[in-house]
Design an enzyme around this catalytic site. Structure first.
Site, PDB file in Angstrom:
ATOM      1  N   LEU A 146       4.941  -2.727   4.501  1.00  0.00           N
ATOM      2  CA  LEU A 146       3.846  -3.566   4.997  1.00  0.00           C
ATOM      3  C   LEU A 146       2.534  -2.948   4.515  1.00  0.00           C
ATOM      4  O   LEU A 146       2.316  -1.744   4.670  1.00  0.00           O
ATOM      5  CB  LEU A 146       3.840  -3.608   6.531  1.00  0.00           C
ATOM      6  CG  LEU A 146       4.674  -4.671   7.246  1.00  0.00           C
ATOM      7  CD1 LEU A 146       4.460  -4.549   8.747  1.00  0.00           C
ATOM      8  CD2 LEU A 146       4.341  -6.078   6.775  1.00  0.00           C
ATOM      9  N   ASP A 147       1.675  -3.770   3.930  1.00  0.00           N
ATOM     10  CA  ASP A 147       0.375  -3.285   3.480  1.00  0.00           C
ATOM     11  C   ASP A 147      -0.438  -2.766   4.669  1.00  0.00           C
ATOM     12  O   ASP A 147      -0.230  -3.201   5.806  1.00  0.00           O
ATOM     13  CB  ASP A 147      -0.402  -4.411   2.801  1.00  0.00           C
ATOM     14  CG  ASP A 147       0.278  -4.898   1.527  1.00  0.00           C
ATOM     15  OD1 ASP A 147       0.955  -4.085   0.883  1.00  0.00           O
ATOM     16  OD2 ASP A 147       0.130  -6.087   1.194  1.00  0.00           O
ATOM     17  N   PRO A 148      -1.389  -1.845   4.422  1.00  0.00           N
ATOM     18  CA  PRO A 148      -2.221  -1.335   5.526  1.00  0.00           C
ATOM     19  C   PRO A 148      -2.925  -2.435   6.312  1.00  0.00           C
ATOM     20  O   PRO A 148      -3.086  -2.325   7.525  1.00  0.00           O
ATOM     21  CB  PRO A 148      -3.228  -0.434   4.801  1.00  0.00           C
ATOM     22  CG  PRO A 148      -2.488   0.047   3.594  1.00  0.00           C
ATOM     23  CD  PRO A 148      -1.646  -1.120   3.162  1.00  0.00           C
TER      24      PRO A 148
END
Length: 309
Positions: free
Chosen positions: A48-50
């Protein structure tokens, strides 16, 4: 000859279904969980991207052997697309690369959805973990290179418009492995002639784990206040999901303790009974409710491929 190093941490196994907060990287989250649980080994199933929040399944110990099965599972995301700008990262982090004063109507958006449902061709974002000539695309992109990333087939099972206003549209998507939601936003913006990027993204489901299994990171961090180490670790362990939960979609056989011992030694076992599968390329064996092995069934035998302590 030097002795092999003893692994640091506890030989604990299971899944922690983390509700990852925004501004926390997936690798950073895994490191935090590994430290909190004092686990020997940890890994995650699906980055999951930041800027994204939501379900990040984290495998501890032997559960890391089941990560590929979770990576292959369906996923559900809720996301917001902001119209009028395409960005270098296809989300809020990047710089604007294209702009438009055009805005789509709700009818135009709904008319587009069938084009993004089913098996579709998709080009991953420039800032992605795709490997190009042995290097990650995001590393090349950070150096200013524009790389030619080939398109690939992905499957979108369902794409629903939840609501729309002038500048934003809110969606829910159920998709298969390898689908980039950022690419969906970018491509829809181009097709609608207004450009677009992801401004909010949340993952609510990763098969086979349900949304109500998620544990907020702050709840786990709160347990650091427990001074007694054993009490603290016991409180953390209560959040773990059994390793076998990751494999419930595979055919299953129930075996005895003696058979479990044979499998753990790497030996095949005879599969008998009216309900026993005749042949399966992949199946799982359980004894007393605990996962023993992943293997194949053929010629009346279960042959182990991976065994679990």
């Amino acid at each position: 000859m030097s002795k092999p190093r003893k692994p640091k941490g506890r030989p604990i196994s299971g899944w922690l279904i983390l509700d990852k907060p925004v501004d926390y990287g997936s690798t950073e989250a895994v490191g935090k969980i590994k430290w909190l649980f004092n686990a020997q080994k940890a890994g995650h199933a699906g980055t999951l991207d930041p800027l994204a929040s939501g379900m990040l399944p984290i495998a501890l110990g032997d559960a890391t052997k089941t990560v590929p099965y979770v990576m292959d599972g369906r996923k559900i995301y809720e996301f917001t697309v902001t119209w009028g700008e395409e960005r270098s990262t296809d989300d809020l982090e990047g710089e604007a690369t294209q702009t438009s004063d055009q805005r789509p109507s709700e009818e135009q958006i709904r008319a587009l959805l069938p084009d993004y449902t089913g098996v579709i061709e998709q080009i991953p974002p420039q800032f992605s973990a795709i490997k190009i000539a042995g290097e990650r695309a995001y590393d090349l992109a950070r150096e200013g290179e524009v790389v030619d990333i080939p398109s690939r087939e992905v499957e979108v099972h369902r794409l629903t418009l939840l609501k729309a206003d002038r500048d934003c549209a809110y969606f829910e998507v159920e998709c298969g492995k390898g689908t980039y939601v950022r690419s969906l936003a970018r491509d829809m913006g181009r097709d609608l002639g207004c450009y677009g990027h992801i401004s909010e993204l949340r993952r609510s489901f990763v098969a086979p784990f349900a949304e109500d299994m998620m544990v907020p990171l702050e709840d786990l961090i709160e347990l650091e206040k427990i001074e007694d180490r054993d009490e603290r670790l016991a409180a953390l362990d209560a959040f773990l999901v059994d390793t076998g939960e990751a494999l419930m979609a595979l055919p299953q056989i129930r075996i005895s303790d003696d058979q479990a011992h044979r499998l753990r030694m790497g030996n095949p076992i005879i599969v008998r009974g009216r309900d026993a599968p005749l042949a399966e390329p992949e199946a799982v064996a359980f004894a007393g409710g605990k996962l023993i092995a992943i293997g194949e069934i053929g010629e009346g035998e279960f042959r182990p491929k991976r065994v679990f302590a």
